[in-house]
Write an enzyme that holds these catalytic residues in place. Structure first.
Site, PDB file in Angstrom:
ATOM      1  N   ASP A 265       1.111  -1.479   0.119  1.00  0.00           N
ATOM      2  CA  ASP A 265      -0.081  -0.337  -0.191  1.00  0.00           C
ATOM      3  C   ASP A 265       1.043   1.518  -0.285  1.00  0.00           C
ATOM      4  O   ASP A 265       1.445   1.807   1.274  1.00  0.00           O
ATOM      5  CB  ASP A 265      -1.073  -0.180   0.957  1.00  0.00           C
TER       6      ASP A 265
ATOM      7  N   HIS B 208     -10.244  -5.857   9.300  1.00  0.00           N
ATOM      8  CA  HIS B 208      -9.617  -7.113   8.162  1.00  0.00           C
ATOM      9  C   HIS B 208      -9.229  -8.412   8.777  1.00  0.00           C
ATOM     10  O   HIS B 208      -8.271  -9.078   8.424  1.00  0.00           O
ATOM     11  CB  HIS B 208      -8.588  -6.073   7.700  1.00  0.00           C
TER      12      HIS B 208
ATOM     13  N   VAL C 274      -3.762  -3.754   8.255  1.00  0.00           N
ATOM     14  CA  VAL C 274      -4.726  -3.413   9.613  1.00  0.00           C
ATOM     15  C   VAL C 274      -3.624  -1.550   9.823  1.00  0.00           C
ATOM     16  O   VAL C 274      -2.666  -1.442  10.179  1.00  0.00           O
ATOM     17  CB  VAL C 274      -4.832  -3.788  10.455  1.00  0.00           C
TER      18      VAL C 274
END
Length: 463
Positions: free
Chosen positions: A171, A304, A332
């Protein structure tokens, strides 16, 4: 030896400063006064375009081979292809070697990228032989970074820590939260945003869910398109068939990068590759075995929760069998560290239903707390599961200092409203060199004389 004990004492006091007792699980009571979780405006200096016509930008370095004797240098020129040559040498005053790379560009919807250059510098010499584990090596482990003011705080704090390399757990830009041409634009701003670090030391990349960018409404249906064009990995060097999963040797560590969003069930390419890669790990030459993934296998946050369960079922037995030291994940947006536990005994007819202590298992650490615009994941499950050692919903970054072949110092630093605050720390014992033999090789009486007071629990990692 003296340097090791000084480092161990430092880690112990960092451990105490976070009020984190290794004997008991803990949920931090810290409540962050959160900065705005919005992206930094496009006209901010953090995204400044370098001066000069067609000036190179978005420079980043990653490892270019399996052994750590090559790097891939990437950069972008906005208007036209630039020179394909990179000059380098053994000192800043003498660039007597030259390598030539390639250039490409691509489109995403109606956005057209700049000209992306890649150049492999191979045959590099190591400064020192780190395979024996006698030279400390520092790794930073950020994840879910984005491009907010919280992201900037994390990046700046990490750079102050003086790490040798970065293991990024996925990410990157969060550009998929935009639409149409803004997707590509936000990849460009992120490349310039992190250049203050990526241009000067290697970042090893793994992909998260925000890199998938499956956007049928824009006729963009090829997953990971932007990521794969911009961030190369040395996957071929480890016999991988896909850039999203690969392995490298870095100093005294064998590092395996897995893809949480590619097929990994039995007989798939990723499963087959990992089975063979684990067999190649030589703990005599690379004592430390580290695994990176995006979706955590063990997570006690409502966000999640159990999304990593399918990968746990596929790979956890191998992680225990090959005595992986530590597994880092993101996804997370909070910090969490586990004890050494496993759930490999359970099947649908028998065995323990819940994770149990397992000294052969890895420590699992979630570091998806980089600072992106989605904000923090502040709702942990209650009561705190027995497998969870420490958790806190804050932004921060993690550091792993490999001291030698038996010990590493780990610590997580909270970004407390712009201040770097050491919060969680422990001594990580190597599973191969310090696991079964640790009680015979370590003179605990000497340890107790050196560091008072210190508990056996602290000496035994997070077990």
């Amino acid at each position: 030896m003296k340097q090791f004990w000084v480092g161990l004492v430092t880690a112990f006091f960092l451990f105490l400063s976070g009020l984190n007792n290794g004997n008991a699980k803990m949920t931090s009571t810290f409540v962050r006064s959160e900065w705005p979780s919005t992206d930094i405006p496009l006209d901010n200096q953090a995204f400044a375009v370098p001066k000069g016509r067609n000036a190179p930008q978005q420079v980043h370095i990653t490892q270019g081979d399996y052994e750590g004797k090559a790097v891939i240098i990437s950069w972008v020129t906005p208007d036209e292809p630039g020179s394909l040559k990179v000059q380098y040498g053994k000192s800043e005053k003498k660039y007597d070697l030259t390598a030539e790379g390639t250039v490409s560009n691509y489109s995403f919807y109606k956005y057209k990228s700049g000209y992306i250059h890649e150049c492999l510098l191979d045959g590099l010499e190591m400064v020192t032989d780190l395979s024996l584990g006698c030279a400390p090596f520092y790794l930073c482990l950020p994840g879910d970074l984005g491009q907010t003011y919280n992201s900037l705080s994390t990046l700046q704090h990490y750079m102050q820590s003086g790490a040798d390399a970065v293991l990024f757990v996925g990410d990157l830009s969060y550009s998929d939260r935009y639409q149409y041409n803004d997707v590509g634009i936000r990849w460009d701003t992120w490349g310039r945003f992190v250049e203050q670090s990526t241009a000067y030391q290697p970042w090893m990349w793994s992909a998260g869910n925000h890199e998938i960018e499956f956007m049928p409404y824009m006729d963009e249906v090829v997953p990971f398109r932007n990521f794969l064009h911009r961030y190369p990995t040395p996957y071929l060097a480890s016999k991988s068939t896909n850039p999203l999963w690969y392995a490298i040797k870095r100093a005294s560590a064998h590092i395996i990068v897995l893809s949480s969003y590619s097929p990994f069930v039995k007989y798939t390419p990723q499963w087959t590759w990992l089975e063979e890669e684990l067999k190649k790990v030589d703990r005599e030459k690379t004592p430390w075995l580290i695994v990176l993934m995006h979706a955590p296998i063990y997570n006690s946050n409502e966000a999640h929760f159990m999304e990593g369960e399918s990968m746990r079922a596929a790979f956890e037995t191998w992680f225990v069998q090959y005595r992986v030291d530590v597994i880092f994940a993101g996804h997370v947006h909070a910090y969490e560290r586990s004890y050494r536990i496993s759930n490999i005994q359970y099947n649908v007819t028998s065995g323990d239903r819940y994770p149990i202590p397992d000294k052969s298992a890895p420590v699992y650490i979630t570091v998806g707390d980089g600072g992106n615009q989605e904000g923090l994941a502040g709702r942990f499950l209650e009561p705190q599961p027995d497998y969870s050692a420490f958790r806190e919903a804050s932004y921060g970054h993690s550091m792993l200092e490999i001291k030698n072949r038996t010990h590493a110092l780990y610590h997580w630093n909270r970004n407390d409203d712009g201040k770097k605050v050491p919060t969680d720390a422990f001594v990580l014992h190597n599973q191969y060199w310090g696991g079964n033999l640790r009680r015979r090789k370590l003179n605990k009486h000497h340890l107790r004389r050196t560091i008072q007071p210190i508990t056996d629990k602290f000496l035994l990692d997070s077990e």
